[in-house]
Design a protein around this motif. Structure first.
Motif, PDB file in Angstrom:
ATOM      1  N   ASN A 170       0.863  -1.188   0.000  1.00  0.00           N
ATOM      2  CA  ASN A 170       0.000   0.000   0.000  1.00  0.00           C
ATOM      3  C   ASN A 170       0.893   1.229   0.000  1.00  0.00           C
ATOM      4  O   ASN A 170       1.436   1.608   1.042  1.00  0.00           O
ATOM      5  N   ASP A 172       0.543   4.468  -0.014  1.00  0.00           N
ATOM      6  CA  ASP A 172       0.274   5.587   0.895  1.00  0.00           C
ATOM      7  C   ASP A 172       0.741   5.291   2.311  1.00  0.00           C
ATOM      8  O   ASP A 172       1.506   6.057   2.914  1.00  0.00           O
ATOM      9  N   ASP A 173       0.264   4.171   2.847  1.00  0.00           N
ATOM     10  CA  ASP A 173       0.694   3.789   4.199  1.00  0.00           C
ATOM     11  C   ASP A 173       2.190   3.471   4.216  1.00  0.00           C
ATOM     12  O   ASP A 173       2.901   3.790   5.170  1.00  0.00           O
ATOM     13  N   PHE A 175       4.563   4.723   2.349  1.00  0.00           N
ATOM     14  CA  PHE A 175       5.391   5.924   2.280  1.00  0.00           C
ATOM     15  C   PHE A 175       5.523   6.564   3.657  1.00  0.00           C
ATOM     16  O   PHE A 175       6.615   6.991   4.056  1.00  0.00           O
ATOM     17  N   LYS A 176       4.436   6.634   4.371  1.00  0.00           N
ATOM     18  CA  LYS A 176       4.489   7.213   5.725  1.00  0.00           C
ATOM     19  C   LYS A 176       5.391   6.378   6.628  1.00  0.00           C
ATOM     20  O   LYS A 176       6.165   6.916   7.428  1.00  0.00           O
ATOM     21  N   LEU A 192       4.173  14.750   1.538  1.00  0.00           N
ATOM     22  CA  LEU A 192       3.117  13.978   0.893  1.00  0.00           C
ATOM     23  C   LEU A 192       2.767  14.538  -0.478  1.00  0.00           C
ATOM     24  O   LEU A 192       2.400  13.783  -1.385  1.00  0.00           O
ATOM     25  N   PHE A 195       5.043  13.041  -2.904  1.00  0.00           N
ATOM     26  CA  PHE A 195       4.709  11.638  -3.172  1.00  0.00           C
ATOM     27  C   PHE A 195       3.449  11.538  -4.014  1.00  0.00           C
ATOM     28  O   PHE A 195       3.343  10.650  -4.875  1.00  0.00           O
ATOM     29  N   ASP A 196       2.482  12.422  -3.789  1.00  0.00           N
ATOM     30  CA  ASP A 196       1.282  12.416  -4.624  1.00  0.00           C
ATOM     31  C   ASP A 196       1.647  12.658  -6.087  1.00  0.00           C
ATOM     32  O   ASP A 196       1.102  12.014  -6.992  1.00  0.00           O
ATOM     33  N   LYS A 199       3.212   9.471  -7.405  1.00  0.00           N
ATOM     34  CA  LYS A 199       2.217   8.434  -7.710  1.00  0.00           C
ATOM     35  C   LYS A 199       1.562   8.702  -9.057  1.00  0.00           C
ATOM     36  O   LYS A 199       1.382   7.785  -9.869  1.00  0.00           O
ATOM     37  N   TYR A 206      -5.801   3.851  -7.685  1.00  0.00           N
ATOM     38  CA  TYR A 206      -6.610   2.876  -6.960  1.00  0.00           C
ATOM     39  C   TYR A 206      -7.532   2.140  -7.913  1.00  0.00           C
ATOM     40  O   TYR A 206      -8.103   2.720  -8.828  1.00  0.00           O
TER      41      TYR A 206
END
Length: 207
Positions: A170, A172-173, A175-176, A192, A195-196, A199, A206
């Motif tokens: 995943n 998003d999770d 990356f954090k 973020l 990173f967006d 992506k 998704y």
């Protein structure tokens, strides 16, 4: 819910690993301010950075696009869109590269490079080193081929398997978790945002 790669948008792994020119649009999208350099001492454009970044993914065998996105987003953020390769504020001696690594990591990085390691053979630790020594070590890993490979090197050698698995599962999770558990920094909206963009550039969407 999981991520998929949009074939119409994503740069093929074979292409980016081969360090070919189509890598440039990906880097431009992630680091939109890497368009020109008033001072070329440290600053590099997306066009200049892209081949070295792409080659680093192949050299360090990073083929998952979520992992690539995380690494490149972090380098672009840390270097202010590839404008700097040393720590500007607060100006820590020895901290730098596009990945803005601390001095201890830059020593380890230099020790890992065949063409450089003989020049740091006298150092086993940064403890007690002068600012001049720390900055000298940094200078050895600042040429473009090393500067832009620092993110891939750090990820492949200092992020454990759980960090990599989380990014693959995943983004998003993951990356954090990568930022907090491996990079050792705080997750912020600014990070973020990079990173967006990464992506989107890599076509991570998704289902």
């Amino acid at each position: 819910m999981h991520f998929s790669t949009a074939a119409s948008l994503v740069l093929s792994l074979a292409t980016i690993a081969a360090a070919q020119i189509p890598a440039v649009p990906i880097i431009k999208a992630i680091a939109p301010n890497a368009e020109n350099c008033a001072d070329t001492t440290e600053c590099r454009t997306a066009e200049q950075a892209a081949p070295f970044i792409a080659k680093s993914m192949s050299d360090y065998k990073i083929y998952n696009v979520a992992e690539m996105a995380a690494i490149i987003a972090t380098m672009a953020f840390e270097s202010a869109d590839f404008k700097f390769k040393h720590n500007v504020s607060p100006g820590r001696p020895g901290q730098g590269t596009a990945n803005m690594q601390m001095a201890n990591f830059n020593l380890l990085y230099a020790q890992s490079i065949d063409s450089v390691k003989s020049q740091v053979s006298q150092f086993t630790t940064i403890d007690g080193l002068s600012d001049a020594d720390l900055n000298h070590i940094l200078s050895l890993v600042q040429p473009d081929e090393f500067n832009f490979a620092s993110g891939a090197w750090f990820y492949s050698t200092h992020c454990d398997a759980s960090v990599k698995a989380a990014l693959q599962a995943n983004p998003d999770d993951g990356f954090k978790n990568y930022l907090s558990s491996c990079v050792g920094t705080t997750v912020t909206d600014a990070r973020l945002a990079y990173f967006d963009r990464a992506k989107t550039a890599f076509g991570l969407t998704y289902d």
